[in-house]
Design an enzyme around this catalytic site. Structure first.
Site, PDB file in Angstrom:
ATOM      1  N   ASP A  87      35.706  44.182  64.040  1.00 40.58           N
ATOM      2  CA  ASP A  87      34.388  44.139  64.673  1.00 40.58           C
ATOM      3  C   ASP A  87      34.037  45.472  65.328  1.00 40.58           C
ATOM      4  O   ASP A  87      32.915  45.958  65.212  1.00 40.58           O
ATOM      5  CB  ASP A  87      34.368  43.018  65.709  1.00 40.58           C
ATOM      6  CG  ASP A  87      32.979  42.454  65.910  1.00 40.58           C
ATOM      7  OD1 ASP A  87      32.093  42.778  65.096  1.00 40.58           O
ATOM      8  OD2 ASP A  87      32.774  41.685  66.859  1.00 40.58           O
ATOM      9  N   ASP A 132      31.275  35.165  65.915  1.00 43.41           N
ATOM     10  CA  ASP A 132      31.563  35.176  67.346  1.00 43.41           C
ATOM     11  C   ASP A 132      31.717  33.776  67.912  1.00 43.41           C
ATOM     12  O   ASP A 132      32.121  33.621  69.072  1.00 43.41           O
ATOM     13  CB  ASP A 132      30.431  35.897  68.090  1.00 43.41           C
ATOM     14  CG  ASP A 132      30.293  37.339  67.632  1.00 43.41           C
ATOM     15  OD1 ASP A 132      31.316  37.923  67.264  1.00 43.41           O
ATOM     16  OD2 ASP A 132      29.163  37.854  67.631  1.00 43.41           O
TER      17      ASP A 132
END
Length: 486
Positions: A219, A265
């Site tokens: 990420d 997420d």
């Protein structure tokens, strides 16, 4: 799977204004707070309910709802596969027309979204059906091959209630396919997230740490190092993200200034939080300490992400803040309670397959490789063990009458002849038999008592034994007459 929290102030609003020739008015603080608060609430719902449903899924026996277990090997490969997929989508959007790609992806997610939403609302809809509802059972089965080589490709069991839920989900799917409305997008996104948390199970805490650690690097690199993830998230018209308009108070349901949160997420920390809930239940202490701790850590991490994004006006990799919070807080609690060993030794797959044998310890091997090789060669060169006899052969051998071996009478003690059946004969026969089969103190000679005992167990030699006994009695009678005459 996108996993970045994006702010429309950076990129999307400016791009839309340039394309339309107008500039969007800035969002109000109330609209921004409403958007961020709604994203936070929508992220918590699938994690909480998905974790509760994962416990029932692990205990259930329905083959169609069996969870998919993620091993440490899968967790190590997942960031690499996700990176290749993300880069491939980015190149597709750069080379080919965006409209055709989104049309193809829309049809794909249209089917998946209907199935996911139907599976999500099915437990809630069962409460509204009357008791006399004709609930018939169905099974969708696709196989490959025939006979013994037949393999199941799809085996899905459902009933009439599931068909009703499927019909309601199809209405939402058509609405999304025609209008691409943000509410329909969020319904599909919430369904994907809840099913992911429910059906994707980590086998242990170490695997969860490997997965979260790898996606932490993934990420950070793709958000801060390049603009690949933000570009794909804004170009990808599919329900892989949750969106909420910041200008909802001004434009209502037709608002178009969105803040977005990727499903990665939600699902990635969610399956780790669900694992900790199952660990709490395995402790059998009637407390959910680790679940509530990790859930609070997720709220803290996502709130910190929104705060930093709002301050710096730049898209943030949410896992940068979620991973340390979701792993660090439960580990600190385990250290305080002295349960770190129990946490990292917990195996979630044992609940699904309780009778599966597992290797709990490894044998110790000592010595150099050369000595081990020599010992193996000696074992191979040694005499081979006899194979166990076939039970059918054992049964046949029992039917055959095999005479016992005749004792070696030359090594038996010498005993005077005694009448058969007397007490002295029985005692003498026991002593002679003991000496005949290896007893101490054996003397050379011939024992009539042993011959008599052997005669009793071997009827074939009856004539020889009787003749010998007659000769013995005649000899003793003649000796008695001679003594009388003298």
């Amino acid at each position: 799977m996108d996993s970045a929290l994006s702010d429309p102030h950076n990129g999307s609003a400016e791009a839309g204004g340039a394309a339309n020739g107008t500039t969007r008015p800035p969002s109000t603080p109330e609209g921004i707070a409403l958007a961020y608060g709604s994203l936070l609430l929508m992220a918590l719902l699938p994690i909480f309910f998905g974790a509760l449903r994962s416990v029932r899924c692990a205990r259930g026996k329905n083959a169609s709802d069996m969870p998919e277990t993620i091993t440490s090997r899968d967790a190590a490969r997942f960031p690499i596969i996700a990176s290749c997929t993300l880069l491939g989508l980015y190149l597709f959007f750069k080379i080919f027309s965006q409209e055709y790609i989104n049309l193809l992806l829309s049809m794909y997610f249209f089917v998946l979204g209907i199935l996911a939403l139907s599976h999500t609302i099915s437990p809630f809809m069962n409460k509204f059906f009357p008791a006399n509802f004709p609930n018939r059972q169905y099974q969708l089965l696709f196989t490959q091959g025939s006979g013994e080589n037949k393999e199941e490709i799809i085996n899905y069991e459902f009933d009439a209630k599931d068909l009703v839920c499927l019909g309601l989900s199809s209405i939402v799917g058509v609405w999304y396919l025609l209008r691409k409305h943000w509410i329909a997008n969020n319904l599909f996104g919430l369904a994907f997230s809840l099913n992911g948390v429910e059906l994707l199970h980590l086998n242990n805490v170490s695997t969860g740490c490997i997965l979260l650690g790898g996606l932490f690097i993934y990420d950070v690199f793709w958000v801060f190092g390049t603009n690949v993830m933000v570009t794909v998230a804004k170009s990808f018209e599919a329900p892989i993200k949750l969106v909420f308009p910041q200008d909802l108070l001004e434009k209502g349901l037709e608002a178009d200034n969105f803040a977005m949160l990727g499903l990665g997420d939600i699902v990635i920390p969610g399956i780790f939080i669900a694992l900790l809930l199952r660990f709490d239940i395995s402790l059998k202490k009637n407390t959910h300490t680790y679940f509530y701790t990790s859930f609070a850590a997720y709220i803290f991490g996502l709130g910190l992400t929104i705060f930093i994004m709002h301050i710096f006006k730049h898209a943030q990799p949410a896992l940068l803040y979620l991973v340390p919070a979701c792993i660090g807080f439960p580990v600190l609690v385990a250290l305080a309670k002295g349960e770190v060993t129990e946490m990292f030794s917990y195996e979630s797959s044992a609940e699904i397959l309780p009778h599966t044998p597992r290797l709990t310890h490894f044998p110790t091997v000592s010595g150099s490789p050369a000595s081990l090789a020599d010992s193996m060669q000696q074992k191979l060169a040694g005499p081979r063990r006899r194979r166990p006899q076939n039970p059918s052969a054992i049964g046949r051998s029992k039917k055959l009458k095999v005479n016992p071996p005749k004792p070696n009478l030359s090594s038996i003690c010498c005993c005077p002849p005694l009448p058969l059946g007397t007490t002295r004969h029985r005692k003498r026969r026991a002593t002679c038999l003991r000496r005949a089969y290896g007893g101490a103190g054996a003397k050379p000679g011939r024992c009539w008592a042993v011959n008599a005992s052997y005669e009793e167990s071997n009827p074939k030699d009856a004539a020889a034994v009787t003749e010998g006994s007659k000769e013995g009695t005649e000899a003793s009678a003649s000796k008695g007459l001679e003594k009388k005459e003298k």
